[in-house]
Design an enzyme around this catalytic site. Structure first.
Site, PDB file in Angstrom:
ATOM      1  CG  HIS A  88     -11.783  -7.766   5.161  1.00 12.97           C
ATOM      2  ND1 HIS A  88     -11.244  -8.614   5.789  1.00 12.97           N
ATOM      3  CD2 HIS A  88     -11.022  -8.071   3.756  1.00 12.97           C
ATOM      4  CE1 HIS A  88     -10.172  -9.331   5.385  1.00 12.97           C
ATOM      5  NE2 HIS A  88     -10.140  -9.002   4.109  1.00 12.97           N
TER       6      HIS A  88
ATOM      7  CD  GLU B 169      -1.505  -2.488   1.404  1.00  7.97           C
ATOM      8  OE1 GLU B 169      -0.381  -2.645   2.060  1.00  7.97           O
ATOM      9  OE2 GLU B 169      -2.327  -3.306   1.252  1.00  7.97           O
TER      10      GLU B 169
END
Lengths: 418, 340
Positions: free
Chosen positions: B126, B57
């Site tokens: 998530h 990321e």
């Protein structure tokens, strides 16, 4: 009946290894652990060579200038004397500039300053070796890049003084320059965070079918940051046209290079794990820096991708004006640095080849000192930290391209009209 | 179109329209993204315009910033907003400040797309809603659509914006609206008015809230999935509440908020993220500062609990219509000195 063996029951006690430098204050400086190949002995592969065929290079040392100042071997870039003199002049100017501004800090004219003493060859040689429209993503200690390209000295001082003519409008710490027209990307205090920007910028250049390449810098201590590994991964995966540089100046504030992993391998050798060529280069040798940069740049320009270069150098000064290196290393360690001083070595070479004299050198130093003194006077006529600053309205500019209501309201609270 | 198709259409439109736009992130290329938002973009526009990135990321955002500094308009995907933290330094210290610190010599016109929020049994990693931490960072814009029409128009506006934009996609709304009634059949965007998404280019401006339901008795401020939950809560409560979809929390449409609260005199703030230090706190402060003398009752906040997002207790954590309705009834109750 025998008892079942317990794995490890007879093993020796485990112990933790904490790396320590070879010398602390009061000790005799010792660099005997460094592998320093003789000048001219490291081979120079063709730029089209496969990375797999040059894996000894990260463990060697590219050197051109020997201890007598003679240029030797296949990496000699065969530069014209006027180019060498230009490099020498920029290095000397950088050192004089930094000495002068260091004193200005001690006189209370700015809050903070950093010197690149001993490392001037890196920023200067790379600045001159790369094309004007290439982009450098700098670390703290490459202001020689700007000086070599003729960036106005007075603007550098104005930035350091955060005065009314600070080109960055008082928003940045001194020495965190930005100079787009000189191929110098904006510095951030978060070490290493621009390394990946260099890769992204280079990828954009390739995406656009351009010819420009990027140069990214990171310090050896900062190779422990994720930014370093992320950037190398992206550079390798997408074959980005970028030259990635580790300036190994032996010290990250008070932590020696062993704390960043130098006891186990070289920083250049980290390239191997990414499938990139790695060069370990004498960073105090102007000619070696130039040659390695050009070699990596030519690879980048011909779509052969990135190269990782480790410049082996030494931070002769403290980390910053807030640091006293005699607290953690021998006070005279710099004098024992086996690769010498970059300015002295290039000067010696120029004298050896009959293109320079001590008299001309002294004359140049006097001339540069005068130029610097005039620039400092000009900047101080505008003001130093606390005696002058940009219009406070600047504090609210550039947060977004267009100010939103928060900025408009808050500058109103300070009495600033829209 | 559902929201996935609308987002895909926005990216397709911009890839067609602007050669400086490119799309990259984990699994976005050949596969078309784990939620299919980038489906077929690589086939239509080529490998160089839409490609896969390493699981990195920080590397994705650093690369995007470098591309932006060159002059491109990269759209980077972070596969789940929960995974944005490894890139946090790049967003906060670099993207957000590049224009400011360089006196506009460099800037980062990047768009970071990321699915966020709960309601899909994604557990702690998530399901999170990290918008407040971005809203606090000066120099970032944070956009959260609630309908397919807005999703496309806001995403195009984000890509065309010269500032870095965090574009959070409510993944519970990808395939249909969701009003928090998890025990009922899954709804579809088919037939929903906001699923009428035009082909081609249009924008929904950043910083302009939508009044999705006019009302006179109270104001509900919401964004993302919670816009739909709020609507259900209003129905359950019987209160004539005005529902405002903020669409972007930075820039924030303060004028629409203030006008509504001054009209209704009551305010309920709804978001999915944990309450303490959430963006609802900022909204509450702003309403208090600007509407105090118009308020008939204390401001109410309905939000996720201050726990990590729990897998088995998802519907206990998720702010549902019942909690919204209860808050609306509380702000409608007569407030006396004794009650306080």
């Amino acid at each position: 009946m025998t008892k079942p063996a317990i794995p490890g029951a007879d093993a020796i006690a485990l112990s933790l290894h904490i790396p320590e430098p070879t010398a602390r204050p009061g000790d005799v400086a010792d660099f005997s652990h460094l592998r320093l190949d003789a000048a001219g002995t490291t081979r120079r592969p063709d730029i089209s060579a496969d990375e797999a065929d040059m894996r000894e290079l990260p463990y060697g040392l590219v050197r051109v200038l020997d201890d007598n100042g003679e240029a030797l071997g296949p990496w000699n870039p065969q530069l014209a004397p006027e180019v060498l003199r230009k490099g020498l002049r920029a290095m000397v100017q950088t050192r004089l500039f930094e000495d002068r501004l260091f004193r200005a800090h001690r006189q209370g004219k700015t809050s903070f300053f950093m010197k690149s003493t001993g490392e001037e060859a890196i920023g200067v040689a790379q600045s001159l070796a790369l094309a004007p429209d290439d982009m450098c993503f700098p670390t703290y200690r490459v202001q020689g890049w700007l000086i070599a390209r003729g960036y106005p000295i007075v603007d550098m001082i104005n930035q350091i003084y955060s005065n009314a003519r600070d080109p960055l409008k008082g928003r940045q710490l001194p020495i965190l320059y930005s100079a787009r027209d000189y191929g110098f990307y904006s510095l951030s205090g978060n070490v290493g965070s621009r390394f990946g920007h260099a890769v992204g910028w280079a990828m954009a250049s390739a995406y656009k079918g351009g010819h420009r390449i990027a140069l990214g810098y990171i310090g050896e201590g900062t190779t422990a940051e994720g930014d370093f590994h992320e950037a190398l991964t992206f550079a390798a995966v997408y074959r980005a046209p970028v030259v990635l540089v580790v300036t190994n100046n032996q010290w990250a504030i008070s932590s020696f290079s062993g704390i960043a992993g130098a006891e186990s391998t070289t920083f250049a050798a980290k390239a191997i794990g990414y499938g990139l060529p790695g060069l370990r280069v004498d960073g105090n040798d102007f000619l070696a820096v130039w040659a390695a940069t050009l070699w990596a740049a030519e690879r980048a320009r011909t779509n052969r991708g990135a190269t990782l270069i480790e410049f082996v150098t030494y931070r002769a000064s403290g980390h910053s004006t807030s640091d006293d290196p005699t607290k953690y290393r021998p006070a005279d360690e710099a004098a024992h640095w086996p690769l010498g001083d970059p300015i002295e070595r290039l000067k010696q070479h120029l004298i050896l080849i009959g293109e320079w004299t001590e008299e001309r050198h002294a004359q140049m130093e006097a001339e540069l000192s005068e130029i610097l003194r005039d620039a400092q006077r000009e900047a101080e006529a505008v003001g130093t930290l606390g005696t002058s600053k940009p219009d406070v309205a600047e504090m609210f500019e550039g947060v977004f391209k267009q100010p939103d209501w928060r900025v408009i309201e808050q500058r109103g609270e300070l009495g600033i009209q829209s | 179109m559902n929201m996935i198709q609308a987002l895909n259409s926005a990216l397709d439109t911009m890839l067609t329209r602007d050669p400086d736009v490119l799309v990259f992130g984990q699994d976005v290329g050949y596969f078309g993204g784990v939620f299919r938002v980038t489906d077929k973009l690589q086939q239509r526009h080529g490998l160089e315009r839409c490609f896969d990135a390493p699981i990195s990321e920080g590397g994705i955002i650093a690369t995007a910033i470098g591309m932006g500094a060159y002059g491109l308009r990269p759209v980077a995907e972070i596969q789940f907003a929960d995974y944005i933290l490894p890139a946090f330094d790049q967003l906060v210290s670099e993207a957000a400040r590049l224009r400011y610190r360089s006196n506009a010599e460099f800037w980062a016109p990047i768009t970071v797309r990321s699915p966020y929020g709960g309601g899909i049994f994604g557990g702690q990693t998530h399901s999170q809603s990290p918008e407040a931490i971005f809203a606090h960072i000066t120099g970032l814009k944070t956009v959260i659509p609630s309908t397919p029409y807005d999703a496309k128009g806001l995403l195009i506006a984000a890509i065309e914006d010269d500032d870095p934009v965090i574009f959070l996609e409510p993944k519970r709304l990808y395939n249909g609206p969701f009003d928090g009634r998890h025990d009922q059949a899954v709804a579809s965007w088919a037939g929903h008015p906001s699923a009428e998404v035009p082909e081609g280019h249009y924008t929904v401006p950043l910083g302009k809230a939508a009044v999705v339901r006019a009302g006179n008795e109270a104001t509900i401020l919401a964004y993302g999935t919670m816009v739909h939950v709020a609507r259900a809560g209003i129905e359950d409560s019987g209160v004539d509440a005005e529902l405002i979809d903020l669409r972007s929390i930075v820039p924030l449409d303060i004028d629409t908020i203030v006008a509504s609260v001054k009209k209704t005199g009551r305010c309920v703030i709804l978001h999915e993220a944990s309450r303490f230090g959430g963006f609802g706190g900022e909204l509450s402060a702003l309403v208090q500062e600007r509407c105090f003398y118009h308020l008939e009752a204390p401001i109410e906040r309905v939000a996720g609990w201050d726990t990590p997002y729990p897998h088995a207790f998802e519907w206990d954590y998720f702010p549902g219509p019942a909690r919204v309705a209860a808050a609306l009834r509380r702000v409608m109750a007569d407030v006396t000195v004794m009650d306080l």
